[in-house]
Design an enzyme around this catalytic site. Structure first.
Site, PDB file in Angstrom:
ATOM      1  N   GLU A 133       4.460   1.856  -1.249  1.00  0.00           N
ATOM      2  CA  GLU A 133       5.206   0.622  -1.536  1.00  0.00           C
ATOM      3  C   GLU A 133       6.349   0.892  -2.530  1.00  0.00           C
ATOM      4  O   GLU A 133       7.333   0.181  -2.557  1.00  0.00           O
ATOM      5  CB  GLU A 133       4.270  -0.457  -2.096  1.00  0.00           C
ATOM      6  CG  GLU A 133       3.333  -1.062  -1.061  1.00  0.00           C
ATOM      7  CD  GLU A 133       4.010  -2.062  -0.117  1.00  0.00           C
ATOM      8  OE1 GLU A 133       4.842  -2.858  -0.566  1.00  0.00           O
ATOM      9  OE2 GLU A 133       3.689  -2.027   1.087  1.00  0.00           O
ATOM     10  N   CYS A 135      -5.538   2.883   7.275  1.00  0.00           N
ATOM     11  CA  CYS A 135      -4.682   1.952   6.538  1.00  0.00           C
ATOM     12  C   CYS A 135      -3.310   2.052   7.186  1.00  0.00           C
ATOM     13  O   CYS A 135      -2.805   3.171   7.393  1.00  0.00           O
ATOM     14  CB  CYS A 135      -4.603   2.344   5.066  1.00  0.00           C
ATOM     15  SG  CYS A 135      -3.382   1.399   4.134  1.00  0.00           S
ATOM     16  N   THR A 136      -2.725   0.925   7.503  1.00  0.00           N
ATOM     17  CA  THR A 136      -1.477   0.964   8.272  1.00  0.00           C
ATOM     18  C   THR A 136      -0.301   1.521   7.467  1.00  0.00           C
ATOM     19  O   THR A 136       0.750   1.817   8.026  1.00  0.00           O
ATOM     20  CB  THR A 136      -1.134  -0.438   8.821  1.00  0.00           C
ATOM     21  OG1 THR A 136      -1.091  -1.361   7.725  1.00  0.00           O
ATOM     22  CG2 THR A 136      -2.175  -0.888   9.810  1.00  0.00           C
ATOM     23  N   HIS A 137      -0.479   1.660   6.171  1.00  0.00           N
ATOM     24  CA  HIS A 137       0.561   2.296   5.360  1.00  0.00           C
ATOM     25  C   HIS A 137       0.582   3.830   5.559  1.00  0.00           C
ATOM     26  O   HIS A 137       1.621   4.457   5.360  1.00  0.00           O
ATOM     27  CB  HIS A 137       0.320   2.052   3.873  1.00  0.00           C
ATOM     28  CG  HIS A 137       0.743   0.706   3.391  1.00  0.00           C
ATOM     29  ND1 HIS A 137       0.163  -0.463   3.800  1.00  0.00           N
ATOM     30  CD2 HIS A 137       1.711   0.349   2.492  1.00  0.00           C
ATOM     31  CE1 HIS A 137       0.739  -1.484   3.177  1.00  0.00           C
ATOM     32  NE2 HIS A 137       1.677  -1.018   2.379  1.00  0.00           N
ATOM     33  N   ASP A 157       0.954  -8.102   7.558  1.00  0.00           N
ATOM     34  CA  ASP A 157       0.409  -7.050   6.687  1.00  0.00           C
ATOM     35  C   ASP A 157       0.638  -7.460   5.229  1.00  0.00           C
ATOM     36  O   ASP A 157       1.496  -8.306   4.935  1.00  0.00           O
ATOM     37  CB  ASP A 157       1.106  -5.706   6.956  1.00  0.00           C
ATOM     38  CG  ASP A 157       0.511  -4.587   6.102  1.00  0.00           C
ATOM     39  OD1 ASP A 157      -0.730  -4.443   6.091  1.00  0.00           O
ATOM     40  OD2 ASP A 157       1.268  -3.872   5.420  1.00  0.00           O
ATOM     41  N   SER A 158      -0.114  -6.818   4.336  1.00  0.00           N
ATOM     42  CA  SER A 158       0.069  -7.090   2.912  1.00  0.00           C
ATOM     43  C   SER A 158       1.445  -6.615   2.436  1.00  0.00           C
ATOM     44  O   SER A 158       1.910  -7.041   1.389  1.00  0.00           O
ATOM     45  CB  SER A 158      -1.020  -6.367   2.115  1.00  0.00           C
ATOM     46  OG  SER A 158      -0.889  -4.976   2.309  1.00  0.00           O
ATOM     47  N   CYS A 171      -3.316  -4.929   9.315  1.00  0.00           N
ATOM     48  CA  CYS A 171      -3.739  -4.502   7.988  1.00  0.00           C
ATOM     49  C   CYS A 171      -5.249  -4.325   8.056  1.00  0.00           C
ATOM     50  O   CYS A 171      -5.972  -5.267   8.415  1.00  0.00           O
ATOM     51  CB  CYS A 171      -3.368  -5.596   6.986  1.00  0.00           C
ATOM     52  SG  CYS A 171      -3.995  -5.328   5.328  1.00  0.00           S
ATOM     53  N   ASN A 172      -5.703  -3.135   7.747  1.00  0.00           N
ATOM     54  CA  ASN A 172      -7.152  -2.871   7.834  1.00  0.00           C
ATOM     55  C   ASN A 172      -7.920  -3.686   6.811  1.00  0.00           C
ATOM     56  O   ASN A 172      -9.009  -4.169   7.074  1.00  0.00           O
ATOM     57  CB  ASN A 172      -7.426  -1.389   7.609  1.00  0.00           C
ATOM     58  CG  ASN A 172      -6.930  -0.552   8.753  1.00  0.00           C
ATOM     59  OD1 ASN A 172      -7.664  -0.256   9.675  1.00  0.00           O
ATOM     60  ND2 ASN A 172      -5.653  -0.194   8.735  1.00  0.00           N
ATOM     61  N   THR A 173      -7.333  -3.811   5.607  1.00  0.00           N
ATOM     62  CA  THR A 173      -8.024  -4.526   4.543  1.00  0.00           C
ATOM     63  C   THR A 173      -8.235  -5.983   4.949  1.00  0.00           C
ATOM     64  O   THR A 173      -9.337  -6.528   4.809  1.00  0.00           O
ATOM     65  CB  THR A 173      -7.221  -4.422   3.235  1.00  0.00           C
ATOM     66  OG1 THR A 173      -6.839  -3.050   3.051  1.00  0.00           O
ATOM     67  CG2 THR A 173      -8.024  -4.888   2.059  1.00  0.00           C
ATOM     68  N   TYR A 228      -3.464  -5.214  -1.262  1.00  0.00           N
ATOM     69  CA  TYR A 228      -4.683  -6.003  -1.067  1.00  0.00           C
ATOM     70  C   TYR A 228      -5.941  -5.130  -1.273  1.00  0.00           C
ATOM     71  O   TYR A 228      -7.029  -5.644  -1.480  1.00  0.00           O
ATOM     72  CB  TYR A 228      -4.750  -6.533   0.373  1.00  0.00           C
ATOM     73  CG  TYR A 228      -3.925  -7.764   0.669  1.00  0.00           C
ATOM     74  CD1 TYR A 228      -2.954  -8.247  -0.203  1.00  0.00           C
ATOM     75  CD2 TYR A 228      -4.145  -8.465   1.859  1.00  0.00           C
ATOM     76  CE1 TYR A 228      -2.220  -9.382   0.107  1.00  0.00           C
ATOM     77  CE2 TYR A 228      -3.419  -9.607   2.170  1.00  0.00           C
ATOM     78  CZ  TYR A 228      -2.449 -10.062   1.298  1.00  0.00           C
ATOM     79  OH  TYR A 228      -1.733 -11.190   1.616  1.00  0.00           O
ATOM     80  N   GLY A 229      -5.735  -3.816  -1.139  1.00  0.00           N
ATOM     81  CA  GLY A 229      -6.872  -2.893  -1.047  1.00  0.00           C
ATOM     82  C   GLY A 229      -7.853  -2.945  -2.198  1.00  0.00           C
ATOM     83  O   GLY A 229      -9.029  -2.624  -2.033  1.00  0.00           O
TER      84      GLY A 229
END
Ligand code: DGL
Length: 280
Positions: free
Chosen positions: A164, A198-200, A16-17, A79-81, A48-49
């Protein structure tokens, strides 16, 4: 790197980012605790988005190369992005040269598959990063699988920075959580199912639930991705038998070890040992 005579065996790579992929890792480990995992967070270059297609592709390819170098036979882009902007190119253009016997999978397809049986109104919402929304990857996947579903998306550019920076429980987060949800529901008030693309975002779920009307079902991806991986490994014994099974989990970050440790422990509710690396 290619080695067809002695197939590489090793942990499943999860990329993931930043910290978001930890929400996927947690669900995967609940369903598949027997495997070894190697998590890589590109925390130094997150988010990354808002980055261009080319940059996300380049960064993601570097991460996949690194995880291959470290012996992963299978890498999940948690990570979806990265899944939206890099997965297809990596699968089609890079994998044949890197190592055609290994696999790279994403999180968009399994999430899109889960939606069909969940929505009654057939109006589905998507909250995701700007990059994922602009790529239209969810729209394309859902149209292929369920042409009767109307998908409406809204980008949430400030949610990842809030997470983040450990601000996801703060009062300051309320304004932006409410704002993006309201924007989406103004576009389509008939939405009854909302993809957190979004995995966040599972880290913000308490606030997202608070500001979303109660009749709307929230779909976080972790469990669907975990189920889909379980099914994939069952259908692909040639990959499954190359995934080592000591139940271990290791962590890598492109940021400092102290910083990752502090935040990752918060998200995973346990102390983790991490090693700092550079991607190039
Ligand atoms: N967690 C990632 C996703 O699922 C990306 C967040 C970001 O780096 O912008 O899209």
């Amino acid at each position: 790197m290619m080695n067809l005579m002695y197939p590489i065996i090793g942990p499943i790579g999860i990329f993931d980012s930043g910290y978001g992929g930890l929400t996927i890792l947690e669900k995967i480990r609940q369903q598949l605790p027997q495997y070894d995992y190697l998590y890589l967070g590109d925390n130094a270059r997150t988010p990354y988005g808002t980055r261009s297609f080319e940059v996300v592709y380049e960064f993601t390819l570097q991460a996949v190369r690194k995880l291959f170098e470290l012996g992963c036979p299978l890498v999940i882009l948690a990570c979806n992005t990265a899944s939206a902007k890099a997965l297809r190119s990596i699968q089609q253009n890079d994998l044949p040269y890197l190592d055609p016997t290994r696999r790279v999978l994403g999180v968009i397809r399994p999430t899109a598959e889960s939606i069909g049986p969940l929505t009654v109104s057939r109006h589905v919402g998507l909250l995701a990063t700007e990059g994922t929304v602009r790529s239209q990857s969810y729209l394309m996947e859902i149209q292929k699988l369920y042409p009767d579903i109307t998908l409406t998306a809204n980008a949430c550019p400030l949610w990842v920075p809030l997470i983040e920076n450990n601000e996801f429980e703060s009062e300051g987060a309320d304004f932006f959580v409410r704002k993006y949800i309201n924007q989406l529901l103004e576009k389509d008030p008939q939405i009854d199912t909302l993809i957190l693309g979004c995995t966040h975002y599972p880290l913000l779920i308490r606030k997202i639930r608070q500001f979303t009307p109660p009749h709307i079902r929230l779909v976080a991806q972790g469990e669907y991705v975990a189920c889909s991986l379980k099914d994939y490994l069952h259908r692909h014994p040639e990959i499954e038998e190359r995934c080592t099974t000591q139940g271990k989990c290791q962590f890598l970050t492109t940021e400092s070890e102290e910083k990752f440790q502090e935040s990752a422990s918060l998200f995973l509710h346990q102390q983790v040992k991490v090693r700092s690396i550079t991607l190039e």
